[in-house]
Structures are given as structure tokens and as C-alpha cells.
Design a protein around this motif. Structure first.
Motif, mmCIF file in Angstrom:
data_model
loop_
_atom_site.group_PDB
_atom_site.id
_atom_site.type_symbol
_atom_site.label_atom_id
_atom_site.label_comp_id
_atom_site.label_asym_id
_atom_site.label_seq_id
_atom_site.Cartn_x
_atom_site.Cartn_y
_atom_site.Cartn_z
ATOM 1 N N HIS A 121 0.470 -1.472 -0.102
ATOM 2 C CA HIS A 121 -0.489 -0.477 0.244
ATOM 3 C C HIS A 121 0.792 1.536 0.013
ATOM 4 C CE1 HIS A 121 1.119 -1.059 3.932
ATOM 5 N NE2 HIS A 121 0.577 0.229 4.664
ATOM 6 N N LEU A 122 2.004 1.400 0.204
ATOM 7 C CA LEU A 122 2.787 2.805 0.205
ATOM 8 C C LEU A 122 3.518 2.176 -0.919
ATOM 9 C CD1 LEU A 122 4.732 1.814 4.415
ATOM 10 C CD2 LEU A 122 3.002 2.950 3.193
ATOM 11 N N VAL A 123 3.830 0.416 -1.128
ATOM 12 C CA VAL A 123 4.997 1.319 -2.426
ATOM 13 C C VAL A 123 3.707 1.850 -3.787
ATOM 14 C CG1 VAL A 123 6.063 0.044 -4.063
ATOM 15 C CG2 VAL A 123 6.344 -0.188 -2.225
ATOM 16 N N ALA A 124 2.781 1.182 -3.460
ATOM 17 C CA ALA A 124 1.448 1.963 -4.574
ATOM 18 C C ALA A 124 1.517 3.753 -4.818
ATOM 19 C CB ALA A 124 0.160 1.033 -4.898
ATOM 20 N N GLU A 125 1.650 4.351 -3.797
ATOM 21 C CA GLU A 125 1.773 5.407 -3.618
ATOM 22 C C GLU A 125 2.837 6.324 -4.219
ATOM 23 O OE1 GLU A 125 1.385 9.330 -0.449
ATOM 24 O OE2 GLU A 125 0.438 7.606 -0.136
ATOM 25 N N GLN A 126 4.327 5.673 -3.506
ATOM 26 C CA GLN A 126 5.200 5.710 -3.805
ATOM 27 C C GLN A 126 6.398 4.617 -3.803
ATOM 28 O OE1 GLN A 126 6.677 9.738 -1.764
ATOM 29 N NE2 GLN A 126 8.361 9.301 -3.135
ATOM 30 N N LEU A 127 7.595 4.948 -4.436
ATOM 31 C CA LEU A 127 8.445 3.579 -4.334
ATOM 32 C C LEU A 127 9.871 3.214 -3.741
ATOM 33 C CD1 LEU A 127 9.685 2.950 -8.259
ATOM 34 C CD2 LEU A 127 8.174 1.517 -6.825
ATOM 35 N N ASP A 128 9.824 4.918 -3.528
ATOM 36 C CA ASP A 128 10.834 4.906 -2.218
ATOM 37 C C ASP A 128 10.202 5.743 -1.638
ATOM 38 O OD1 ASP A 128 13.180 5.530 -0.503
ATOM 39 O OD2 ASP A 128 13.883 7.228 -1.939
ATOM 40 N N PHE A 129 9.150 5.434 -0.282
ATOM 41 C CA PHE A 129 8.586 5.527 1.080
ATOM 42 C C PHE A 129 9.128 6.480 1.326
ATOM 43 C CE2 PHE A 129 5.226 6.466 3.838
ATOM 44 C CZ PHE A 129 4.509 6.695 3.089
ATOM 45 N N LYS A 130 9.525 7.862 1.870
ATOM 46 C CA LYS A 130 10.110 8.399 2.756
ATOM 47 C C LYS A 130 8.947 9.238 3.736
ATOM 48 C CE LYS A 130 14.693 9.784 1.243
ATOM 49 N NZ LYS A 130 14.573 9.248 -1.032
ATOM 50 N N VAL A 131 9.190 8.751 5.478
ATOM 51 C CA VAL A 131 8.545 9.665 6.577
ATOM 52 C C VAL A 131 9.237 9.847 6.883
ATOM 53 C CG1 VAL A 131 6.232 7.774 5.897
ATOM 54 C CG2 VAL A 131 8.275 7.730 7.257
ATOM 55 N N LYS A 132 9.160 10.734 7.930
ATOM 56 C CA LYS A 132 9.890 11.547 9.319
ATOM 57 C C LYS A 132 9.092 11.683 10.276
ATOM 58 C CE LYS A 132 13.139 14.635 7.071
ATOM 59 N NZ LYS A 132 14.162 16.075 6.858
ATOM 60 N N GLY A 133 9.173 11.552 11.796
ATOM 61 C CA GLY A 133 8.288 11.288 12.493
ATOM 62 C C GLY A 133 9.065 12.330 14.289
ATOM 63 N N GLY A 134 8.423 12.191 15.273
ATOM 64 C CA GLY A 134 9.344 12.785 16.214
ATOM 65 C C GLY A 134 11.117 12.539 16.478
ATOM 66 N N ASN A 135 11.314 13.635 17.593
ATOM 67 C CA ASN A 135 12.780 13.456 18.232
ATOM 68 C C ASN A 135 13.446 13.154 16.671
ATOM 69 O OD1 ASN A 135 12.067 13.007 20.323
ATOM 70 N ND2 ASN A 135 10.905 11.538 20.041
ATOM 71 N N TYR A 136 13.420 13.815 15.351
ATOM 72 C CA TYR A 136 14.050 14.010 14.425
ATOM 73 C C TYR A 136 14.636 12.487 13.535
ATOM 74 C CZ TYR A 136 15.442 18.617 16.295
ATOM 75 O OH TYR A 136 15.208 19.811 16.838
ATOM 76 N N CYS A 137 14.331 11.510 13.973
ATOM 77 C CA CYS A 137 13.488 10.442 13.669
ATOM 78 C C CYS A 137 13.266 9.997 12.172
ATOM 79 C CB CYS A 137 13.059 9.451 14.353
ATOM 80 S SG CYS A 137 13.706 8.740 16.250
ATOM 81 N N GLN A 138 13.769 8.805 10.941
ATOM 82 C CA GLN A 138 13.400 9.503 9.855
ATOM 83 C C GLN A 138 13.925 8.303 9.577
ATOM 84 O OE1 GLN A 138 16.046 12.425 8.370
ATOM 85 N NE2 GLN A 138 15.638 11.019 6.204
ATOM 86 N N THR A 139 13.054 7.890 8.237
ATOM 87 C CA THR A 139 13.388 6.258 7.138
ATOM 88 C C THR A 139 14.278 7.098 6.252
ATOM 89 O OG1 THR A 139 11.133 6.651 5.847
ATOM 90 C CG2 THR A 139 11.189 4.882 7.767
#
Length: 294
Positions: A121-139
Motif C-alpha cells: 500500500h506504501l509502494v503503490a503511492e511512492q516507490l521510495d516511501f520516506k517519512v519523518k517522525g518525532g525526535n528527528y527520526c526518519q526513514t
């Protein structure tokens, strides 16, 4: 679980989860096509590709002289540095007298593997799915199918990931932006180990409990909120940690030395294979433009 068509919005409420999605167009570029693009960009421009150890680089204002470990000297009008994530890059820049920035900020974390069926479901929206969260954490560098790779940087084993459509698992970088010198970041955790998802959640504690706590909280959101089924975590993984030469905007030419260019990771602004291809294709156009003017 949630299946969407290409280009549709994910039904997951990211803001409710405290996540921000970095949305941009992403495509898969095969190695064959990538090499074809680079060769096409260099067509008609006389050049030599050098695979050798460089002991020194001397600039006399017009030409660059390379002193090689083999004892040979190479003189050229244009020089393109494409050393990748070379731990000797700092010493190369300093010997040349180049201006560069060595940030005390790095992305520090791990490489996580997951079930690729859990991210459809994430790949269907974007192949390189990047997200950021709290405390400066991210994929970062999301491969919905891929293999874990590693390389040695300054004597330490660093994990990374590569896209492989035949792989049985996917992988992504998960980390936190921290203020820390590169050498300290490299030795932050014990080198070259992996840990299963269950053990990471319940038994993994290191000397910096704050960083681990933040990563665990972020991974829990990715797992429970986005439905990503993680399997293992590989430590350590680092991103955006090497020196950044000061360049002219868009040309990748040194701001201090004429006809000196940096491409790929050596440029300090390309963090991935596609960006590296872009820099490798832009530089020959810049050089050809200069030669036509001359």
C-alpha cells in the motif's frame, strides 16, 4: 491490507500518527539503462576513466596533475572526482586546498528488513516511501525488495541496502539525525551486528538510552501505524556523514577551483544511485558548454 492504485493517496492518516511524508516522483532505473545514460552524456567528449590510488593532486592554476601510487603522473585540463564514500576524501580535499564543510550532523541508525507484502500500500503511492517522525527520526532509502549490503569505512563495517526485485525481503534505513562527529558516530554502537525484531523491542539496550528509546518509538509507529512487518535490524547504518565540498549551484563545479567537478557521493549532495547518475550526466554538459565557448 490497504491496496491502492498507482498515484492514489494512501488511506493511512499520517498526520494522526505524527508522521510527515516526503512526496516526490520516483522510478526504478536499471543498471543497464543507467550506464547507457551516462555513456550517452559523455559521447563526443574525450576523457579517461581512472581507477587508481591518488597520492596527491596539484593545481597550477590551469592544469591538474595527479600523482598516482603506481608512480605515474597524469595531467589534465578538467578533473572530475567520483570517489564515492571514501574515508580518504577529507585528506584529498585538504591536500588540494579545497573548501569544504564537515557537518557534525549525521543520520545514525540501522538498516531494517521487512516483509515486502506488508508495504504494498506504501509502494503503490511512492516507490521510495520516506517519512519523518518525532525526535528527528526518519526513514531513508526505502527498497520494497532488496538485499542488505555492507562496506568498510575508516576500518568500520557500515550497513546499507540495495534494490533487488528478486529478493525475498525489503529494507530501509531507520535512524535519527544527531549532532555528532563522524568518527564518534561510526563507533557509537558495536560494529557489524544484527538483531531480530522481538529482541530489539524487548532486550536491546545500549549506552545511549535516549537514542534507542526514540528509535523504538519510531519503529513502533511504522509497525503498528503503517503495518510494516519488520524482521531484523542491522547495526550500524549511517547516512549523510561525509565531507561536502563547496560547489557552484547546479554545475557541481568547485567554487574555488575552475574545471574541478565532483559527482556522486563525493559531491556531498547526492545521496543515492539515481542522484549520482544525475550528477554524472550534468557534468559533461557543463564541460561541453565551456569548450564550445572557448
Amino acid at each position: 491490507k490497504h491496496v491502492v492504485k498507482e498515484g492514489e493517496k494512501s488511506p493511512i492518516d499520517l498526520p494522526r500518527l505524527g508522521l510527515k511524508h516526503k512526496s516526490y516522483i520516483s522510478h526504478i532505473l536499471t543498471r543497464t539503462k543507467g550506464v547507457e545514460l551516462v555513456r550517452s552524456a559523455w559521447k563526443g567528449i574525450s576523457h579517461n576513466t581512472l581507477f587508481d590510488y591518488i597520492e596527491d593532486i596539484i593545481c597550477d592554476g590551469k592544469y591538474y596533475t595527479l600523482r598516482l601510487r603506481s608512480g605515474n603522473l597524469l595531467r589534465c585540463s578538467y578533473l572530475i572526482i567520483a570517489t564515492g564514500r571514501d574515508p580518504n576524501m577529507t585528506s584529498i580535499l585538504e591536500r588540494l586546498g579545497e573548501s569544504y564543510v564537515s557537518d557534525n550532523e549525521v543520520l545514525l541508525g540501522c538498516r531494517a528488513t521487512f516483509d515486502p507484502n506488508s508495504v504494498l500500500h506504501l509502494v503503490a503511492e511512492q516507490l521510495d516511501f520516506k517519512v519523518k517522525g518525532g525526535n528527528y527520526c526518519q526513514t531513508y532509502c526505502f527498497n520494497y525488495r532488496g538485499k542488505i549490503r555492507n562496506y568498510v569505512y575508516d576500518g568500520a563495517t557500515i550497513f546499507c541496502g540495495a534494490l533487488d526485485l528478486d529478493a525475498k525481503v525489503g529494507n530501509t534505513f531507520i535512524g535519527k539525525r544527531v549532532v555528532m562527529p563522524t568518527k564518534q558516530a561510526i563507533s557509537f554502537w558495536q560494529q557489524g551486528f544484527r538483531i531480530r525484531y522481538h529482541d530489539f523491542n524487548h532486550n536491546f539496550n545500549e549506552r545511549d538510552n535516549t537514542t534507542i528509546t526514540h528509535l523504538k518509538e519510531f519503529i513502533r509507529v511504522l509497525s503498528d501505524g503503517l503495518g510494516i512487518r519488520f524482521s531484523e535490524f542491522y547495526f550500524p547504518a549511517l547516512e549523510q556523514f561525509w565531507p561536502k565540498p563547496i560547489l557552484n549551484a547546479r554545475s557541481f563545479e568547485s567554487a574555488k577551483f575552475s574545471n574541478l567537478y565532483y559527482v556522486g557521493d563525493a559531491s556531498g549532495v547526492a545521496y543515492g544511485i539515481l542522484q549520482c547518475y544525475v550528477t554524472a550526466c550534468c557534468v559533461p554538459k557543463e564541460i561541453e558548454g565551456k569548450r564550445n565557448v572557448c
